[in-house]
Design an enzyme around this catalytic site. Sequence first.
Site, short mmCIF file in Angstrom:
data_model
loop_
_atom_site.label_atom_id
_atom_site.label_comp_id
_atom_site.label_asym_id
_atom_site.label_seq_id
_atom_site.Cartn_x
_atom_site.Cartn_y
_atom_site.Cartn_z
N GLU A 280 -57.28 -54.62 5.98
CA GLU A 280 -55.95 -54.72 6.56
C GLU A 280 -55.00 -54.15 6.15
OE1 GLU A 280 -55.70 -58.71 8.43
OE2 GLU A 280 -57.87 -58.62 8.89
N ASP B 19 -64.77 -60.01 8.70
CA ASP B 19 -64.58 -61.05 7.92
C ASP B 19 -64.40 -62.58 8.88
OD1 ASP B 19 -62.00 -60.46 8.96
OD2 ASP B 19 -60.93 -60.89 7.04
N SER B 20 -64.56 -62.09 10.34
CA SER B 20 -64.79 -62.87 11.37
C SER B 20 -66.00 -63.85 10.99
CB SER B 20 -64.89 -62.24 12.67
OG SER B 20 -65.91 -61.25 12.51
N ASP C 170 -65.92 -55.57 5.86
CA ASP C 170 -64.32 -56.10 5.79
C ASP C 170 -63.97 -56.74 4.44
OD1 ASP C 170 -62.45 -56.25 7.38
OD2 ASP C 170 -63.19 -57.72 8.67
N GLU D 181 -56.16 -53.44 16.42
CA GLU D 181 -56.68 -54.56 17.03
C GLU D 181 -55.22 -55.32 17.64
OE1 GLU D 181 -58.39 -57.87 14.93
OE2 GLU D 181 -58.11 -59.29 16.33
N LYS E 125 -63.23 -51.89 5.04
CA LYS E 125 -62.38 -51.90 6.11
C LYS E 125 -61.30 -52.81 5.51
CE LYS E 125 -62.19 -54.43 10.21
NZ LYS E 125 -61.18 -55.64 9.82
O1 KIV Z 1 -63.47 -59.26 11.24
C1 KIV Z 1 -63.77 -58.82 12.35
O2 KIV Z 1 -64.65 -59.05 13.00
C2 KIV Z 1 -62.88 -57.71 12.64
C3 KIV Z 1 -63.04 -57.32 13.96
C4 KIV Z 1 -62.47 -58.21 14.91
C5 KIV Z 1 -62.47 -55.99 14.36
O3 KIV Z 1 -61.99 -57.30 11.97
#
Ligand code: KIV
Length: 271
Positions: A120, A49-50, A88, A187, A118
Amino acid sequence: MSMHTQPKRLTVPQLTAMKGQRKIVSLTAYSSTIARLIDPLVDFILVGDSTAMVGYGRPSTLSMQLEETIAHTRAVVDSTQRACVIADMPFGSYQESNEQAFRNCAQVLSRTGCDALKLESNATLASTVAFLVARGIPVMAHIGLMPQFVNVMGGYKAQGLTGQSRQAVFEDARGNLDAGAFSLLLEGVAEPVARAITADSDKPTIGIGASPACDGQVLVTEDLLGMGGDHVPRFVKQYADLAQVIRDACTQYAEDVRRGTFPEAKHCYGG
Ligand code: KIV
């Protein structure tokens, strides 16, 4: 009648089985261009989600939308053949209830063809992880510095540096492992904590800012290529300065166009 074919992509059980055998390598990708380049080089691609920050220039990951996750993950899946693809889940798409989480996770899996998701997930959300895993959704649990909790943490802060924080990270790890997460992403976790969790877990740990003690590493691809902007986090190693390469190439192009030296005859049709 059609037969099940053997998947060419690395599967989640194959990824899990790498623990103790060899280090797991991962990078992020949000677009077809990067995904195609890194597919032969990594074990799994994370559609993080980056994307919200790196791809859209927004101030945090909180604004990532489910439809954006689906669009970017589809682009990555459609452009790759080998690496396992993990998407994510965006903020607000799974925290409300188990049912909401299942509905949205099922959408991402079924509409993109990715391999796993993924989330959180602290110890409280581990019950949601258990609900999803029991219903066929493989979950990587992201613990430690969880960017979707930025407003609660008051910034992006390394975790596990004090006794209380150490205890919280251990509890989050244990809760998610007991819930059936196939891997933990750590992280911004202090080295001794990452080392202890990795030693205690039969599932692989993937670190970002969590020391070489982890079973594998992930980085944001733009960060390692030197395209991540002015602030470079301590845990990033820059392997290239692509920002400068791009600036140089585009400066040259602009000069050629202004001088009239591009395009040349060989770039033209019917001359
Ligand atoms: O969103 C992302 O790219 C991440 C990484 C920083 C692990 O969660």
